[in-house]
Scaffold this motif. Structure first.
Motif, PDB file in Angstrom:
ATOM      1  N   ASN A 119       0.811  -1.215   0.000  1.00  0.00           N
ATOM      2  CA  ASN A 119       0.000   0.000   0.000  1.00  0.00           C
ATOM      3  C   ASN A 119       0.849   1.271   0.000  1.00  0.00           C
ATOM      4  OD1 ASN A 119      -3.090  -0.472   0.225  1.00  0.00           O
ATOM      5  ND2 ASN A 119      -2.220  -2.026   1.559  1.00  0.00           N
ATOM      6  N   LEU A 120       1.947   1.261   0.732  1.00  0.00           N
ATOM      7  CA  LEU A 120       2.834   2.429   0.734  1.00  0.00           C
ATOM      8  C   LEU A 120       3.364   2.706  -0.671  1.00  0.00           C
ATOM      9  CD1 LEU A 120       4.875   1.834   4.029  1.00  0.00           C
ATOM     10  CD2 LEU A 120       3.273   3.712   3.594  1.00  0.00           C
ATOM     11  N   LYS A 121       3.733   1.653  -1.375  1.00  0.00           N
ATOM     12  CA  LYS A 121       4.224   1.812  -2.752  1.00  0.00           C
ATOM     13  C   LYS A 121       3.107   2.307  -3.666  1.00  0.00           C
ATOM     14  CE  LYS A 121       7.820  -1.764  -2.523  1.00  0.00           C
ATOM     15  NZ  LYS A 121       8.224  -3.111  -2.986  1.00  0.00           N
ATOM     16  N   LYS A 122       1.940   1.693  -3.521  1.00  0.00           N
ATOM     17  CA  LYS A 122       0.794   2.048  -4.368  1.00  0.00           C
ATOM     18  C   LYS A 122       0.405   3.511  -4.185  1.00  0.00           C
ATOM     19  CE  LYS A 122      -4.119   0.875  -4.803  1.00  0.00           C
ATOM     20  NZ  LYS A 122      -5.197   0.004  -4.264  1.00  0.00           N
ATOM     21  N   MET A 123       0.530   4.010  -2.941  1.00  0.00           N
ATOM     22  CA  MET A 123       0.121   5.377  -2.638  1.00  0.00           C
ATOM     23  C   MET A 123       1.258   6.383  -2.812  1.00  0.00           C
ATOM     24  SD  MET A 123      -1.981   4.180   0.760  1.00  0.00           S
ATOM     25  CE  MET A 123      -2.275   5.800   1.411  1.00  0.00           C
ATOM     26  N   LYS A 125       3.958   6.608  -1.061  1.00  0.00           N
ATOM     27  CA  LYS A 125       4.380   7.115   0.242  1.00  0.00           C
ATOM     28  C   LYS A 125       5.680   6.488   0.744  1.00  0.00           C
ATOM     29  CE  LYS A 125       0.082   8.794   2.255  1.00  0.00           C
ATOM     30  NZ  LYS A 125       0.671  10.050   2.717  1.00  0.00           N
ATOM     31  N   SER A 312      -9.619  -1.773   2.294  1.00  0.00           N
ATOM     32  CA  SER A 312      -9.876  -0.326   2.194  1.00  0.00           C
ATOM     33  C   SER A 312      -9.547   0.382   3.505  1.00  0.00           C
ATOM     34  CB  SER A 312     -11.353  -0.084   1.829  1.00  0.00           C
ATOM     35  OG  SER A 312     -11.659  -0.656   0.577  1.00  0.00           O
ATOM     36  N   GLU A 315      -5.798   0.842   3.862  1.00  0.00           N
ATOM     37  CA  GLU A 315      -5.323   1.961   3.026  1.00  0.00           C
ATOM     38  C   GLU A 315      -5.643   3.295   3.690  1.00  0.00           C
ATOM     39  OE1 GLU A 315      -6.442   1.943  -1.051  1.00  0.00           O
ATOM     40  OE2 GLU A 315      -5.959  -0.176  -1.351  1.00  0.00           O
ATOM     41  N   ASP A 316      -6.851   3.410   4.237  1.00  0.00           N
ATOM     42  CA  ASP A 316      -7.254   4.653   4.894  1.00  0.00           C
ATOM     43  C   ASP A 316      -6.374   4.943   6.102  1.00  0.00           C
ATOM     44  OD1 ASP A 316      -9.292   6.852   5.431  1.00  0.00           O
ATOM     45  OD2 ASP A 316      -9.427   5.691   7.297  1.00  0.00           O
ATOM     46  N   GLU A 319      -2.982   6.117   5.046  1.00  0.00           N
ATOM     47  CA  GLU A 319      -3.092   7.511   4.586  1.00  0.00           C
ATOM     48  C   GLU A 319      -3.082   8.477   5.768  1.00  0.00           C
ATOM     49  OE1 GLU A 319      -3.059  10.342   1.865  1.00  0.00           O
ATOM     50  OE2 GLU A 319      -3.507   8.318   1.135  1.00  0.00           O
TER      51      GLU A 319
END
Length: 646
Positions: A119-123, A125, A312, A315-316, A319
């Motif tokens: 998720n960090l890569k996808k976002m 971050k 989800s 991910e939130d 974030e």
């Protein structure tokens, strides 16, 4: 062989070991090998597999249990590479190979770390991942550099930190091209991790030569990898999470499910003395199905929705810089697995009160974790304690296998095995009086055996019984420092304690208290005076809990007339032998083994002991033990021979 054996001289039987492994790999066979402590198994197996791996393009995947064991493989590869070019890299978890403070701060297990990393890569971050694109030339140069010589994780971390690159991705890129990948068992035993791992390297199983080091650990490690557990507290937290994220249908579903489980817990575990009980798996869903009128199709849909919502929520939370957990997702994943396994005879469905009320999926068949073995070029299983080899082959389901047991290295005059004939840890014999008698034995052994001594109990319960009989205070009165192995501490904390214990070998000596089957009684090397003797308190038979009884029943069906032996007795005997083996790292080193359990004198148990133990067993009482120890150590020192590092 000589191209990949880095030392001038071969130890006894090493040539035969190397030739056996070489032939097995060439013929696409598996091999199960027992070779004693100090044999040099690591360098021998590498010398046997590398010629074929290099010539035919196979990838060698060397699996071990602990970081220390994995580091040892890299050391041998470094020695080999000084003679013949060979590349190798050691894989650690994302948490061990990550510079991102969010991941290192908020993740505690491999699965969560994998999800967070993704998720960090996808976002966008993760600056270290982003730098791979910006500093592609430096990244590629580092890959080439580390392919030039096998490297420890710490070396890769240092360079990655300097250039602000992702050490985990760098390690994976090195692994894609390396001749040897060193990793934890989990990379192949866990189905989810295995599929991700193999696909990330773009390999087929047929491209692999797999080495399982300290393979006596495999049955327990496989069972652990295939099992799962969830607590009622997690379900209650999932309800709160659903309310927080306005997932009202999920909150309603979980509330009804939770109420049904509480009723079930009260019914099945009403007696406070019952710690766990087997249940019919369908009962978990009976209340929610009855109240909501769900059929199986809608139940599966609801659980899949929970998994998606969980993704989800993670991910939130990433974030927002919060811990990346989702209780909803965790419950959904567990219950989907529970549902999918209904009807399987190789699983036990359990309710327990371990650290709160819990549901457990307990795997019964370790061979299910090794189904992929039939597809690899060759698999080598090796350990100092696999006798009888046929039993290991059967339990782990290894087909097309050569079996070989190499003779002992310990010289008879350097080994001493004393068995107390008046004490035991049998359940009905345990008492404070017996523990006090055992303490007398332990204190006398620690006083007479020079320098460092290990004391390994059958369980933490037995260890606590010894401590309640004043063991620590009485040991300290001998002038030796006392170190106590503790449950739940990190590898780093435990390694520091063991290092401090070993350091006392240069002074008055010390005593290390631990358990058989623990990390300090298996796979840990004690050289010279670092462990001149061990006292083994009891035989580490598992308590006859529902899970133990279920495994015995399963094995009795699978292996008629052998099930109880395979599933109950033999694993305990192997743990005892492993702990006994801590005193001998070479044929020249002296070592005393004192066993505080008269059952070791029984023929049915002695047949599972190595030759060097059987040949030197003597029954003793406290006075005889004192006499034999004094005679054995009359010069007061252990014979020291500078060992070749292997």
């Amino acid at each position: 062989m000589t191209d990949y054996f880095p030392y001038k001289n071969l130890r006894p039987n090493q040539r035969n070991f190397i030739e056996l492994v070489s032939k097995a790999v060439e013929n696409g066979e598996n091999v199960i090998i027992e070779a004693p402590t100090g044999f040099g198994k690591t360098v021998s197996v590498l010398a046997g597999v590398l010629p074929h791996a290099k010539e035919m393009g196979y990838k060698v995947l060397y699996l071990a249990r602990t970081h220390r064991q994995m580091d040892r493989v890299i050391e041998e590869l470094k020695a080999i590479s000084r003679k013949s070019p060979v590349s190798g890299v050691e894989l650690r978890s994302r948490k061990d190979l990550c510079l991102h403070t969010y991941l290192t701060q908020f993740t505690s297990d491999a699965y969560t770390a994998m999800v967070v990393c993704k998720n960090l890569k996808k976002m966008g971050k993760c600056e270290f991942y982003e730098n791979e694109k910006k500093k592609k030339a430096e990244f590629d140069e580092l890959v080439r550099f580390f392919l030039g010589e096998p490297s420890h994780p710490a070396e890769i971390l240092d360079y990655s930190q300097t250039l602000e690159l992702c050490p985990y991705d760098l390690t994976k890129r090195i692994a894609e091209k390396a001749d040897v990948i060193v990793a934890s068992y989990l990379y192949l035993l866990s189905p989810t991790i295995r599929e991700n791992f193999i696909s990330s390297l773009d390999l087929d199983y047929s491209d692999l030569i797999v080495v399982f080091d300290e393979a006596h650990n495999l049955p327990d490690q496989a069972i652990s990898a295939l099992s799962d557990k969830i607590s009622i507290n997690t379900i209650n937290r999932a309800i709160k999470e659903a309310d927080e994220y306005n997932e009202h249908e999920i909150a309603n579903f979980l509330s009804i499910l939770g109420r049904g489980l509480e009723i079930l817990f009260q019914e099945k575990l009403a007696n406070r003395d019952i710690q766990e009980t087997a249940i019919q798996p369908e009962l978990v869903f009976s209340h929610v199905v009855e109240v909501l009128g769900l059929d199986t199709r809608w139940l599966v849909k609801t659980l899949n929705d929970m998994v998606a919502v969980g993704d989800s929520i993670r991910e939130d939370r990433i974030e927002k810089g919060k811990p990346p957990r989702s209780y909803i997702g965790r419950v959904g994943e567990f219950l989907l697995l529970w549902l999918s396994l209904i009807g399987r005879e190789d699983y036990l469905f359990l309710m327990s009160r371990d650290r709160g009320l819990s549901l457990e999926l307990v795997a019964l068949d370790p061979s299910k974790a090794l189904g992929f073995i039939k597809d690899v070029q060759s698999a080598i299983f090796m350990s100092g304690t696999l006798t009888p080899l046929e039993a290991f082959r059967d339990v782990m389901g290894v087909e097309n296998a050569r079996l070989k047991k190499f003779p002992r290295m310990v010289k008879r005059e350097n080994a001493q095995v004393l068995v107390a004939k008046d004490v035991s840890t049998r359940g009905d014999e345990r008492s404070l009086q017996v523990y006090r008698k055992m303490v007398d034995y332990i204190v006398e052994a620690a006083r007479i055996i020079p320098k460092n001594v290990g004391v390994f109990a059958a369980s933490y319960e037995v260890l606590q019984g010894l401590l309640s009989a004043n063991l620590q205070v009485r040991l300290e009165e001998t002038g030796k420092a006392v170190f106590i192995e503790k449950q739940g501490v990190s590898s780093a904390e435990n390694d520091l304690m063991v290092a401090q214990f070993k350091a006392h070998a240069r002074g008055n000596g010390a005593v290390l208290l631990g358990v058989m089957g623990g990390r300090n009684s298996e796979g840990q090397d004690y050289s010279g005076d670092e462990m001149n003797g061990v006292v083994l308190v009891g035989i580490p038979y598992a308590r006859p809990t529902p899970r133990v009884q279920a495994r015995i029943r399963y094995f009795e069906r699978k292996f008629p007339e052998k099930g109880r032996y395979y599933g109950y007795y033999l694993p305990a005997h192997r743990k005892l032998v492993q702990a006994a083996g801590r005193v001998h790292r070479s044929a020249e080193e002296k070592g005393s083994i004192v066993v505080l359990d008269y059952r070791l004198l029984w023929r049915g148990i002695r047949k599972d002991l190595p030759d060097w133990m059987v040949e030197t067993v003597r029954p003793v009482d406290l006075g005889r033990m004192r006499l034999y120890l004094k005679r054995f150590w009359e010069n007061g020192e252990r014979f020291k021979k500078a060992p070749r590092k292997v």
